[in-house]
Write a protein that holds these residues in place. Structure first.
Motif, PDB file in Angstrom:
ATOM      1  N   ARG A  79       0.835  -1.194   0.000  1.00 59.26           N
ATOM      2  CA  ARG A  79       0.000   0.000   0.000  1.00 59.26           C
ATOM      3  C   ARG A  79       0.876   1.253   0.000  1.00 59.26           C
ATOM      4  O   ARG A  79       1.844   1.346   0.755  1.00 59.26           O
ATOM      5  CB  ARG A  79      -0.939  -0.014   1.191  1.00 59.26           C
ATOM      6  N   LEU A  80       0.508   2.182  -0.845  1.00 60.92           N
ATOM      7  CA  LEU A  80       1.276   3.414  -1.015  1.00 60.92           C
ATOM      8  C   LEU A  80       0.358   4.608  -0.815  1.00 60.92           C
ATOM      9  O   LEU A  80      -0.675   4.741  -1.490  1.00 60.92           O
ATOM     10  CB  LEU A  80       1.892   3.459  -2.417  1.00 60.92           C
ATOM     11  N   LEU A  81       0.721   5.483   0.100  1.00 63.42           N
ATOM     12  CA  LEU A  81       0.015   6.739   0.324  1.00 63.42           C
ATOM     13  C   LEU A  81       0.795   7.856  -0.366  1.00 63.42           C
ATOM     14  O   LEU A  81       1.935   8.128  -0.023  1.00 63.42           O
ATOM     15  CB  LEU A  81      -0.094   7.026   1.827  1.00 63.42           C
ATOM     16  N   HIS A  82       0.169   8.476  -1.362  1.00 64.61           N
ATOM     17  CA  HIS A  82       0.820   9.535  -2.134  1.00 64.61           C
ATOM     18  C   HIS A  82       0.165  10.866  -1.772  1.00 64.61           C
ATOM     19  O   HIS A  82      -0.985  11.126  -2.122  1.00 64.61           O
ATOM     20  CB  HIS A  82       0.656   9.241  -3.635  1.00 64.61           C
ATOM     21  N   LEU A  83       0.911  11.711  -1.053  1.00 64.05           N
ATOM     22  CA  LEU A  83       0.456  13.041  -0.692  1.00 64.05           C
ATOM     23  C   LEU A  83       1.121  14.040  -1.630  1.00 64.05           C
ATOM     24  O   LEU A  83       2.348  14.130  -1.674  1.00 64.05           O
ATOM     25  CB  LEU A  83       0.820  13.368   0.760  1.00 64.05           C
ATOM     26  N   ALA A  84       0.332  14.807  -2.368  1.00 67.05           N
ATOM     27  CA  ALA A  84       0.888  15.709  -3.379  1.00 67.05           C
ATOM     28  C   ALA A  84       0.442  17.147  -3.134  1.00 67.05           C
ATOM     29  O   ALA A  84      -0.714  17.399  -2.810  1.00 67.05           O
ATOM     30  CB  ALA A  84       0.471  15.262  -4.777  1.00 67.05           C
ATOM     31  N   TYR A  85       1.371  18.073  -3.309  1.00 69.75           N
ATOM     32  CA  TYR A  85       1.083  19.497  -3.132  1.00 69.75           C
ATOM     33  C   TYR A  85       0.582  20.113  -4.427  1.00 69.75           C
ATOM     34  O   TYR A  85      -0.513  20.635  -4.505  1.00 69.75           O
ATOM     35  CB  TYR A  85       2.336  20.213  -2.621  1.00 69.75           C
ATOM     36  N   GLY A  86       1.384  20.048  -5.467  1.00 68.41           N
ATOM     37  CA  GLY A  86       0.950  20.529  -6.767  1.00 68.41           C
ATOM     38  C   GLY A  86       0.998  22.039  -6.937  1.00 68.41           C
ATOM     39  O   GLY A  86       1.655  22.760  -6.194  1.00 68.41           O
ATOM     40  N   SER A  87       0.266  22.525  -7.940  1.00 67.83           N
ATOM     41  CA  SER A  87       0.320  23.934  -8.339  1.00 67.83           C
ATOM     42  C   SER A  87      -0.600  24.799  -7.491  1.00 67.83           C
ATOM     43  O   SER A  87      -1.591  24.331  -6.939  1.00 67.83           O
ATOM     44  CB  SER A  87      -0.082  24.073  -9.804  1.00 67.83           C
ATOM     45  N   ARG A  88      -0.251  26.092  -7.418  1.00 70.10           N
ATOM     46  CA  ARG A  88      -1.063  27.087  -6.746  1.00 70.10           C
ATOM     47  C   ARG A  88      -1.191  28.304  -7.658  1.00 70.10           C
ATOM     48  O   ARG A  88      -0.196  28.736  -8.257  1.00 70.10           O
ATOM     49  CB  ARG A  88      -0.421  27.527  -5.420  1.00 70.10           C
TER      50      ARG A  88
ATOM     51  N   GLU B 105       0.153  19.658   6.822  1.00 68.61           N
ATOM     52  CA  GLU B 105      -0.483  19.101   8.017  1.00 68.61           C
ATOM     53  C   GLU B 105      -1.910  18.654   7.720  1.00 68.61           C
ATOM     54  O   GLU B 105      -2.327  17.549   8.083  1.00 68.61           O
ATOM     55  CB  GLU B 105      -0.508  20.145   9.135  1.00 68.61           C
ATOM     56  N   ALA B 106      -2.667  19.538   7.052  1.00 69.53           N
ATOM     57  CA  ALA B 106      -4.075  19.250   6.794  1.00 69.53           C
ATOM     58  C   ALA B 106      -4.239  18.021   5.911  1.00 69.53           C
ATOM     59  O   ALA B 106      -5.108  17.175   6.163  1.00 69.53           O
ATOM     60  CB  ALA B 106      -4.742  20.468   6.150  1.00 69.53           C
ATOM     61  N   LEU B 107      -3.409  17.903   4.884  1.00 75.09           N
ATOM     62  CA  LEU B 107      -3.534  16.761   3.982  1.00 75.09           C
ATOM     63  C   LEU B 107      -3.132  15.468   4.677  1.00 75.09           C
ATOM     64  O   LEU B 107      -3.781  14.430   4.506  1.00 75.09           O
ATOM     65  CB  LEU B 107      -2.682  16.982   2.736  1.00 75.09           C
ATOM     66  N   ALA B 108      -2.068  15.507   5.469  1.00 77.14           N
ATOM     67  CA  ALA B 108      -1.619  14.300   6.168  1.00 77.14           C
ATOM     68  C   ALA B 108      -2.677  13.786   7.132  1.00 77.14           C
ATOM     69  O   ALA B 108      -2.817  12.574   7.329  1.00 77.14           O
ATOM     70  CB  ALA B 108      -0.314  14.582   6.908  1.00 77.14           C
ATOM     71  N   ARG B 109      -3.442  14.693   7.732  1.00 74.14           N
ATOM     72  CA  ARG B 109      -4.476  14.272   8.675  1.00 74.14           C
ATOM     73  C   ARG B 109      -5.638  13.563   7.981  1.00 74.14           C
ATOM     74  O   ARG B 109      -6.458  12.927   8.631  1.00 74.14           O
ATOM     75  CB  ARG B 109      -4.989  15.474   9.471  1.00 74.14           C
ATOM     76  N   GLN B 110      -5.689  13.667   6.638  1.00 78.11           N
ATOM     77  CA  GLN B 110      -6.744  12.983   5.886  1.00 78.11           C
ATOM     78  C   GLN B 110      -6.374  11.542   5.547  1.00 78.11           C
ATOM     79  O   GLN B 110      -7.197  10.802   4.987  1.00 78.11           O
ATOM     80  CB  GLN B 110      -7.044  13.746   4.601  1.00 78.11           C
ATOM     81  N   ALA B 111      -5.157  11.140   5.852  1.00 79.22           N
ATOM     82  CA  ALA B 111      -4.718   9.779   5.517  1.00 79.22           C
ATOM     83  C   ALA B 111      -5.599   8.749   6.224  1.00 79.22           C
ATOM     84  O   ALA B 111      -5.807   8.832   7.432  1.00 79.22           O
ATOM     85  CB  ALA B 111      -3.264   9.584   5.923  1.00 79.22           C
ATOM     86  N   PRO B 112      -6.141   7.779   5.501  1.00 74.31           N
ATOM     87  CA  PRO B 112      -7.008   6.774   6.125  1.00 74.31           C
ATOM     88  C   PRO B 112      -6.250   5.906   7.123  1.00 74.31           C
ATOM     89  O   PRO B 112      -5.084   5.595   6.930  1.00 74.31           O
ATOM     90  CB  PRO B 112      -7.506   5.944   4.936  1.00 74.31           C
ATOM     91  N   ARG B 113      -6.931   5.531   8.196  1.00 74.98           N
ATOM     92  CA  ARG B 113      -6.313   4.703   9.233  1.00 74.98           C
ATOM     93  C   ARG B 113      -6.435   3.218   8.910  1.00 74.98           C
ATOM     94  O   ARG B 113      -5.868   2.381   9.618  1.00 74.98           O
ATOM     95  CB  ARG B 113      -6.975   4.981  10.585  1.00 74.98           C
ATOM     96  N   ASP B 114      -7.164   2.872   7.859  1.00 71.54           N
ATOM     97  CA  ASP B 114      -7.314   1.469   7.457  1.00 71.54           C
ATOM     98  C   ASP B 114      -6.810   1.300   6.022  1.00 71.54           C
ATOM     99  O   ASP B 114      -7.604   1.194   5.080  1.00 71.54           O
ATOM    100  CB  ASP B 114      -8.766   1.015   7.577  1.00 71.54           C
TER     101      ASP B 114
END
Length: 325
Positions: free
Chosen positions: A269-278, A302-311
């Motif tokens: 399982r891979l969790l990909h957190l991406a910032y991208g363009s603004r 911080e906000a995006l990481a807190r959305q990571a699913p726990r399952d």
């Protein structure tokens, strides 16, 4: 004052291990790394226990800040680093494309506190990374990096042969010079010599290094990426240059994701957190170390990481920060 408010990041109950623990992959992106720092801080507070951290450029800096400290000191070291390098001016009251342009231009001309200073004469680069070495010496225990429980993998590019070179604590000892070598993107930074060879930034070859032999016990990975494929339309030359940067580095990551997932084995399982363009970012965004910009990026991570699913489920879970972040 910290780049992000620790109270916002939450935290796991004492002793609880975050289900995404395993391999932590950190791409490069200079000042965009504040997003990565905020995400790392939130995940570490939430019980993430990486056994291997692989990073390029600012990702390599974060890798040694994590591996070279223990427990809660990891988050403290990351926070302290971004307190040192953020610039108090000329970010102004709002983060706009013009403050991004001016802040980035000032950083390129005058240097970044605790990271880089003007090189005189600017023969092989505009800036010298010697201040970064001093900052790392103050914040990182390199004995722990090399002999501790977290494996560190960083990359650089041989400036003569053009080959990608991977430094890995599983087979060699890593010091501040290796991190500087991974961070020396031309023409902004002069190349860095390590043991008789001259290196440039690892992102010139690959913005997502991976260990040659991944521990078969690792089945989860977190990838914190500073660029994205999607973005606002390029309405002028500055925006076009910014989008070009996004596309070059985002494609490097996407090309390596399938192989990474395969190496995580069955059920990987891979969790990909991406910032991208603004919309408010400019082509100077990787040098925009303005205090307000750094704070905004940190909070977005911080906000995006807190959305990571726990399952976690097998496969790729991709989360992208909102454009307004």
């Amino acid at each position: 004052m910290r780049p992000g408010d620790p109270a916002l990041a939450g935290g796991a109950p004492a002793g609880e291990v975050n289900p995404w623990s395993g391999l932590l992959l950190l791409t490069g992106g200079s000042a965009l790394g504040a997003f990565q720092a905020g995400a790392c801080a939130a995940l570490l507070r939430d019980g993430l226990q990486p056994s291997c951290v692989a990073g390029t450029s600012i990702g390599a800096v974060h890798a040694v800040l994590i591996a070279g400290n223990r427990g809660a000191e990891r988050v403290s070291a990351i926070e302290r680093f971004w307190e040192i390098v953020r610039m108090r001016a000329p970010s102004g009251g709002w983060h706009t494309r013009w403050t991004s342009l001016s802040s980035g231009a000032v950083a390129r001309m005058t240097g970044v506190p605790g990271m880089a200073r003007p090189r005189m004469p600017p023969d092989t680069g505009l800036l010298d990374l010697s201040p970064l070495r001093q900052t790392l010496d103050a914040l990182v225990d390199f004995r722990l990096v090399n002999d501790g429980p977290v494996r560190v993998v960083i990359n650089a590019v041989d400036a003569v042969s053009g080959d990608e070179v991977v430094f890995d604590t599983a087979s060699e000892r890593i010091g501040p010079a290796h991190v500087l070598a991974s961070s020396a993107l031309p023409p902004d930074f002069a190349p860095v010599e390590v043991e008789g060879r001259t290196y440039w930034d690892g992102s010139l070859a690959c913005n997502i290094p991976q260990p040659e032999d991944l521990d078969p016990a690792i089945h989860a990975a977190v990838l914190i990426d500073l660029f994205g494929l999607e973005g606002p339309p390029p309405r002028d030359l500055d925006r076009a240059l910014s989008r070009r940067m996004d596309l070059v580095y985002a494609h490097q990551v996407l090309l390596r994701r399938p192989e990474l997932l395969r190496r995580l084995g069955e059920g990987g399982r891979l969790l990909h957190l991406a910032y991208g363009s603004r919309p408010q970012d400019s082509a100077q965004k990787t040098f925009d170390y303005g205090a307000r910009t750094i704070g905004r990026r940190w909070r977005a991570g911080e906000a995006l990481a807190r959305q990571a699913p726990r399952d976690p489920r097998p496969g790729i879970t991709e989360l992208r920060a909102e454009w307004g972040g």
